[in-house]
Design a protein around this motif. Structure first.
Motif, PDB file in Angstrom:
ATOM      1  N   CYS A 701       0.853  -1.193   0.000  1.00  0.00           N
ATOM      2  CA  CYS A 701       0.000   0.000   0.000  1.00  0.00           C
ATOM      3  C   CYS A 701       0.890   1.244   0.000  1.00  0.00           C
ATOM      4  N   ARG A 702       0.383   2.325  -0.505  1.00  0.00           N
ATOM      5  CA  ARG A 702       1.132   3.581  -0.475  1.00  0.00           C
ATOM      6  C   ARG A 702       0.170   4.761  -0.351  1.00  0.00           C
ATOM      7  N   TYR A 703       0.626   5.739   0.455  1.00  0.00           N
ATOM      8  CA  TYR A 703      -0.166   6.972   0.588  1.00  0.00           C
ATOM      9  C   TYR A 703       0.140   7.874  -0.597  1.00  0.00           C
ATOM     10  N   VAL A 718      -4.882   6.277   0.535  1.00  0.00           N
ATOM     11  CA  VAL A 718      -3.969   5.138   0.364  1.00  0.00           C
ATOM     12  C   VAL A 718      -4.434   4.296  -0.814  1.00  0.00           C
ATOM     13  N   THR A 720      -3.683   0.639  -2.923  1.00  0.00           N
ATOM     14  CA  THR A 720      -3.088  -0.676  -2.708  1.00  0.00           C
ATOM     15  C   THR A 720      -2.951  -1.387  -4.047  1.00  0.00           C
ATOM     16  N   HIS A 795       3.621  -3.263   8.077  1.00  0.00           N
ATOM     17  CA  HIS A 795       2.898  -2.004   7.861  1.00  0.00           C
ATOM     18  C   HIS A 795       2.906  -1.661   6.373  1.00  0.00           C
ATOM     19  N   MET A 796       1.819  -1.091   5.864  1.00  0.00           N
ATOM     20  CA  MET A 796       1.638  -0.713   4.461  1.00  0.00           C
ATOM     21  C   MET A 796       1.651  -1.926   3.533  1.00  0.00           C
ATOM     22  N   MET A 811      -5.930  -4.523   5.010  1.00  0.00           N
ATOM     23  CA  MET A 811      -4.765  -3.667   4.807  1.00  0.00           C
ATOM     24  C   MET A 811      -4.200  -3.301   6.174  1.00  0.00           C
ATOM     25  N   ARG A 812      -2.882  -3.332   6.282  1.00  0.00           N
ATOM     26  CA  ARG A 812      -2.305  -2.814   7.521  1.00  0.00           C
ATOM     27  C   ARG A 812      -1.849  -1.401   7.232  1.00  0.00           C
ATOM     28  N   ILE A 813      -2.731  -0.486   7.475  1.00  0.00           N
ATOM     29  CA  ILE A 813      -2.442   0.925   7.238  1.00  0.00           C
ATOM     30  C   ILE A 813      -2.966   1.715   8.429  1.00  0.00           C
ATOM     31  N   SER A 814      -2.511   2.951   8.578  1.00  0.00           N
ATOM     32  CA  SER A 814      -2.862   3.665   9.800  1.00  0.00           C
ATOM     33  C   SER A 814      -3.047   5.152   9.559  1.00  0.00           C
TER      34      SER A 814
END
Ligand SMILES: [Zn+2]
Lengths: 1003, 91
Positions: A701-703, A718, A720, A795-796, A811-814
């Motif tokens: 994943c990417r912001y 985000v 993915t 993460h991500m 998704m492991r995103i925060s």
């Protein structure tokens, strides 16, 4: 009295059906078929209202929708009260209660009448000139002006009636069911056109339906009988739909029209229950035939507004259609033959005519000779110069007109009367034609504007097209319709007409008087009390454009839009200015033709349908758990979940602490989701986001930050990589639709060569975000098969998983800075998975949190919210987010704008953190930020964009934008408030865990 | 309200569409090569003609396709509609 005024001869009045009604608290009787106006006249009542400015007594003037004076308040009961209703259009019903509008305390004794005496000091523009200065006094003036200028009362409670909208598509729309409209409808429907015929009145046939005179015949039959047979025939035509009580309000471009169909207003109140009151028809017609007829012109002379002065055609209609005489001693005042038709109607019933005053020297028509035969004195070449009688006309004075019609000569003669019928000729009702964008031309011989250039597939026929004589109307209607519809005229082979009228007319816009103009009150606009004198004054003061004169004098600005007097205003302007008619423009008629109620306009879009909202699949759970909701775009989002009488602050503090101490859960289903597929998907993302995407591995994943071409931040979220050529992009809740639109725009118009396909999948998935130090334990209980180790699921990154055999994406995103997971599952399983998470998190005090806590948690981490911390003037550089702007990429949307001379300025507003001197003091969002309070004027450096009390940091934190803020770290600034100045220090916008220890902690 | 002939769907009411400004403005292929003025010309400058104007429209509540329209702004007559990438059928 009423016996003398009611003639039991009209077939439109049902004398066996007596109706009682109340007007100004007195009970009267009328019959079925009466309008409020005809019933009042039958009871001898002329005085129905007071004029707007001078509060002069005013009576019923017309018999239709052009009525300027008889504007009343209808109030069946308090919730159905309706102002500005024309008494001439209200069909009476059992239980009708109506009252005069613009008077206090009563129509007979009105305090505002003093304005009439003061009128020499109340000229045009008086309000503009007097009440403007000093500006601070306006509030005081306004109170008194508003109190004395009552234009009806609006209802105080919700409208109990039902309204609806209906779309109609037809081949031909015919507006107006007068003689030409009936002929046109028959020709259209019989030739296979799906036709709709509408008329604002309760009957068909227009004024010809009560044309019973021997002087008006078609094929040797009295006009009204011939027309009756025609109506009979067309009402059986399958191809033709007829709607009465249906008034076209607007004629827009491309033959799109709005009409109001009135369904219950004529029924006794007890029969209206559960019925639709009015319907707004949205009509799209291939062809439009406008047959809206014409409106009789009044004449402009001194004191031409007294009760008892009516249009001559209205007097005829009241006697012929309603069987009501408007007076017992009538005088007619005219410049054309129409008044002689009225005279014949009166003569037929033995109603006394004292005299006819005719502007013309020569009168040569069959009908006028017939009138003369009845020993009625005709004053040829005369004009009325004044009228007498305060609440009802009782006398007129007349004088001979000079040859050029500009002055009066000879002696003044006084004549008694209780009713004066005036006729200034006819004005084609071109309102709808001009609304549609049609251009008019001026016809010199009878001083009228007629349709000239049609902007769409439409035609005007009959008197709205300037055809007035019976023969002319029928002949031209037949040939125009034949051509317009491209048909053979097999319906009307031979039509022979006989008419006793002749079209001669002596048009004088402002009739001369023996007084100077300054001493006269010759009303041009009755409703707004604009006089000929006012118009001349406006011209003297330099106004030239009709639109300016109109506003300055308020001519034509009333609820009737000056249907009677606009032509005279134009005439007086061009005469005074010595220019040609139309040179100063013609006034624009704007929709609606007659006023519409709000109920009709909104239809069924009331209450919860007024502005529809979207609910997440978990909405019911939030409701059951006492969430307060916030509107975000069209979504209802859980805002916070108060427990045991907590206020918002207390709930948010508790939720925020729980999310960092143990576990929080958020319904993030509203985030926009766009499914992106295609072999060029990576290249596409490279071009739309500021950072690089080609090297993002599948499962990661990417912001991303998205800019407008002008370099300003547009959206974030985000994305993915689900597969080699497959991504799922998330957008902000409010931005979802616009982002999709923007991406489609670039794909279709700038980069059609890219193989990329976009689909909005926002409401396909429920999105549940679980965060906090215990999130891992909770998710592992919900999805036991999923390996949550940092090695396998860092993460991500993203994993496909299953919950009870239902596929989901995790998704492991925060967005909080905590260890967290986002579970996306088919929407209809959303609620059960949420409940599973709640169950699994029970031992960890899992705490549902709403948008407010989400905002607080992200602010602690210094994460921006697009639209809150940004407006359309912030670049990523301004946001101190340089790290996300790729230096390597050759191009992306907005890149070039990031080094324009304006965007590289050092003193742009930049995002900074703000800490208050007193850690308990929470700033107000939107508060201004300054440095030097003593400087005058104080220079504003920026404003606070986000502000909270952080329970995790135990202090107040804020984000703000400050000019040159990037280089002000540690500097003291001031937030000036109403009663104090708050000292703040510029800080790093990341307040909590800058190193990311919480995010990366081994759990 | 216009009746717009979407090149993909046929005649539909204006409320289904969104106007998208002047047509035939091509995004520069190499924005980095442009001066501030040249970039500003592309970014900000738009014609607002009284008369025949070339416009972009999007069938946003329909097929979501963008297309071009030739419209006389003085009387709102739509002279032509055509697909993106096609040449205007009228001058
Ligand atoms: Zn389409």
């Amino acid at each position: 009295m009423s016996n003398n005024l009611r003639f039991k001869t009209s077939k439109f009045i049902d004398e066996t059906y007596r109706i009682s009604f109340k007007f100004n608290n007195k009970t009267y009787f009328g019959f079925k078929g009466d309008t409020l106006a005809s019933a009042l006249l039958a009871n001898g009542i002329h005085l129905v209202g007071r004029s707007f400015k001078y509060h002069r007594p005013r009576g019923i003037m017309t018999s239709g929708s052009e009525e300027p004076n008889a504007i009343i308040q209808l109030h069946d009961n308090s919730s159905r009260t309706e102002p500005n209703v024309r008494a001439t259009e209200v069909e009476i019903y059992e239980g009708l209660v109506a009252s005069s509008q613009n008077c206090w305390p009563s129509v007979n004794f009105d305090v505002g009448g003093i304005n009439n005496l003061l009128s020499p000091i109340l000229p045009a523009g008086f309000y503009y000139k007097t009440f403007m200065w000093p500006a601070s006094f306006w509030e005081k003036y306004e109170y008194f002006i508003r109190k004395s200028a009552g234009l009806g009362k609006s209802p105080k409670v919700a409208d109990p009636d039902i309204y609806e909208h209906k779309y109609i598509h037809c081949d031909v729309l015919v507006i107006g069911a007068g003689i030409s409209g009936i002929i046109a409808s028959k020709m259209a429907a019989k030739n296979g056109f799906k036709t709709l015929l509408v008329d604002e009145k309760s009957y068909l046939g227009g004024s010809s339906i009560y044309d019973n005179s021997e002087f008006s015949k078609i094929n040797n039959q009295i006009t009204s009988s011939w027309l009756e047979k025609e109506i009979n025939e067309i009402s059986k035509l399958e191809n033709l739909e007829i709607k009465i009580r249906t008034s076209v309000a607007a004629f827009h471009g491309y033959n799109f029209l709005l009409a109001r169909e009135n369904l219950t207003d004529h029924l006794p109140i007890n029969q209206r229950e559960n019925k639709v009151r009015q319907r707004l028809l949205k009509i799209r017609a291939k062809k439009v035939i406008t047959a809206t007829g014409s409106i009789e012109r009044p004449l402009i002379f001194d004191n031409n507004d007294r009760p008892g002065i009516l249009l001559s055609s209205a007097i005829k209609k009241y006697i012929d259609l309603y069987g009501v005489a408007c007076g017992e001693n009538n005088i007619l005042f005219t410049n054309n033959d129409t008044a002689y038709e009225t005279a014949m109607s009166l003569i037929q019933r033995g109603i006394k005519i004292n005299a006819i005053i005719d502007n013309r020297e020569q009168i040569d028509s069959k009908i006028s000779y017939e009138v003369e035969k009845n020993n009625i004195e005709i004053y040829k070449g005369y004009t009325v110069v004044d009228t007498y009688g305060y609440k009802r006309i009782n006398k007129i004075s007349i004088m001979k007109l000079s040859k050029d019609g500009q002055t009066v000569i000879g002696d003044k003669t006084k004549l008694n009367c209780d009713c004066l019928g005036v006729s200034g000729g006819w004005t084609p009702a071109v309102h709808l034609f001009t609304q549609s964008g049609g251009k008019l031309k001026f016809r010199e011989e009878d001083q009228i504007f007629i349709p000239n250039v049609y902007p769409s597939d439409q035609i005007s026929i009959g008197s709205c097209n300037g055809d007035f004589g019976l023969e002319e109307i029928i002949k031209n209607t037949l040939s125009s319709i034949k051509k317009f519809l491209d048909i053979d005229n097999s319906e009307y082979k031979t039509v022979e007409t006989i008419s006793g009228l002749n079209q001669s007319k002596r048009n004088i816009w402002l009739l001369p008087s023996d007084k100077s103009i300054g001493k006269t009150k010759s009303f041009v606009d009755y409703q707004n009390d604009a006089t000929a004198k006012d118009i001349k004054l406006a011209l003297r003061e330099g106004f030239r454009s009709i639109e300016h004169v109109k506003r300055y004098t308020t001519t034509g600005m009333g609820t009737d839009q000056g249907k009677l007097g606009n032509m005279h205003a134009l005439g007086i302007i061009s005469e005074t200015a010595g220019t040609k008619m139309g040179e100063h423009g013609t006034t624009t008629f704007r929709p609606p033709y007659t006023p519409l109620t709000f109920g009709t306009i909104v239809g069924r879009n009331v209450g919860e349908f007024f502005d529809i909202f979207r609910r997440t699949p978990i909405h019911d759970w939030h409701v059951a758990n006492h969430a307060e909701f916030e509107n975000v775009g069209q979504w209802k989002r859980a805002w916070y979940y108060p427990k045991d009488n907590e206020n918002m602050h207390q709930a948010v503090q508790r939720e925020s602490k729980a999310a960092r101490d143990s576990a929080g859960i958020l319904d993030a289903s509203t985030l926009g989701k766009i499914d992106i597929q295609g072999t060029d998907a990576s290249e596409f993302l490279n071009r739309v986001y500021t950072n690089a995407w080609s090297k993002l591995a599948v499962g990661k994943c990417r912001y991303g930050l998205m800019l407008n071409e002008d370099g300003m931040v547009y959206d974030d979220g985000v994305t993915t990589r689900l597969g080699e050529n497959h991504y799922i992009m998330t957008t902000t809740t409010g931005g979802a639709a616009n982002v999709l639109g923007k991406l489609e725009d670039y794909l279709q118009t700038e980069w059609p060569e890219l193989d990329v396909y976009l689909s909005s999948v926002t409401d396909h998935y429920a999105t549940i975000s679980v965060c906090g130090p215990n999130s891992k334990k909770i998710v592992s209980k919900v999805i036991p098969d999923l390996d949550l180790s940092d090695e396998k699921f860092p993460h991500m990154s993203f994993k496909n998983a299953k919950i009870d055999n239902i596929k989901c994406r995790v998704m492991r995103i925060s967005f909080t800075g905590e260890h967290s997971y986002e579970i996306n599952i088919q929407a209809n399983y959303g609620k059960s998975v949420w409940e599973k998470c709640m169950e699994a998190g029970k031992d960890f005090n899992i705490t549902p949190y709403g948008t407010e806590t989400m905002h607080l948690l992200r602010a602690e981490k210094g994460f921006i919210i697009v639209g809150q911390d940004t407006d359309a003037t912030m670049t990523p550089i301004d946001l101190q987010m340089d790290w996300i702007v790729s230096k390597k990429k050759y191009d992306f949307i907005g890149k070039r704008s990031l080094y324009r001379s304006d965007t590289i300025r050092e003193d742009r507003k930049q995002l900074v953190g703000l800490l208050t001197e007193n850690p308990e003091e929470v700033l107000e969002e939107g508060a201004q930020i300054v440095a030097d309070i003593k400087k005058s004027p104080i220079e504003m450096l920026g404003h606070v964009t986000s502000s909270y009390y952080s329970p995790n940091l135990k202090k107040s934190i804020a984000l703000g934008v400050v000019k040159g803020g990037k280089n002000m770290l540690g500097q003291k600034l001031i937030i000036p408030m109403e009663n104090k100045n708050i000292n703040v220090t510029v800080a790093d916008p990341v307040f909590l865990d800058k190193e990311g220890e919480r995010l990366n902690a081994k759990l | 309200m216009f009746l717009i002939n979407c090149p993909f769907c046929g005649e539909r009411e204006q409320s289904e569409f969104k106007a998208g400004g002047e047509a035939h403005i091509v995004r520069p292929k190499q924005p980095t090569e442009l001066s501030d003025d040249e970039w500003a010309e592309y970014l900000f400058m738009r014609k607002n003609i009284k008369g025949v104007q070339f416009e972009r429209w999007n069938h946003v509540h329909g097929c979501r396709k963008w297309f071009n329209m030739v419209r006389d702004t003085s009387n709102d007559q739509i002279k032509a509609v055509y697909k993106m990438g096609e040449k205007p059928p009228v001058e």
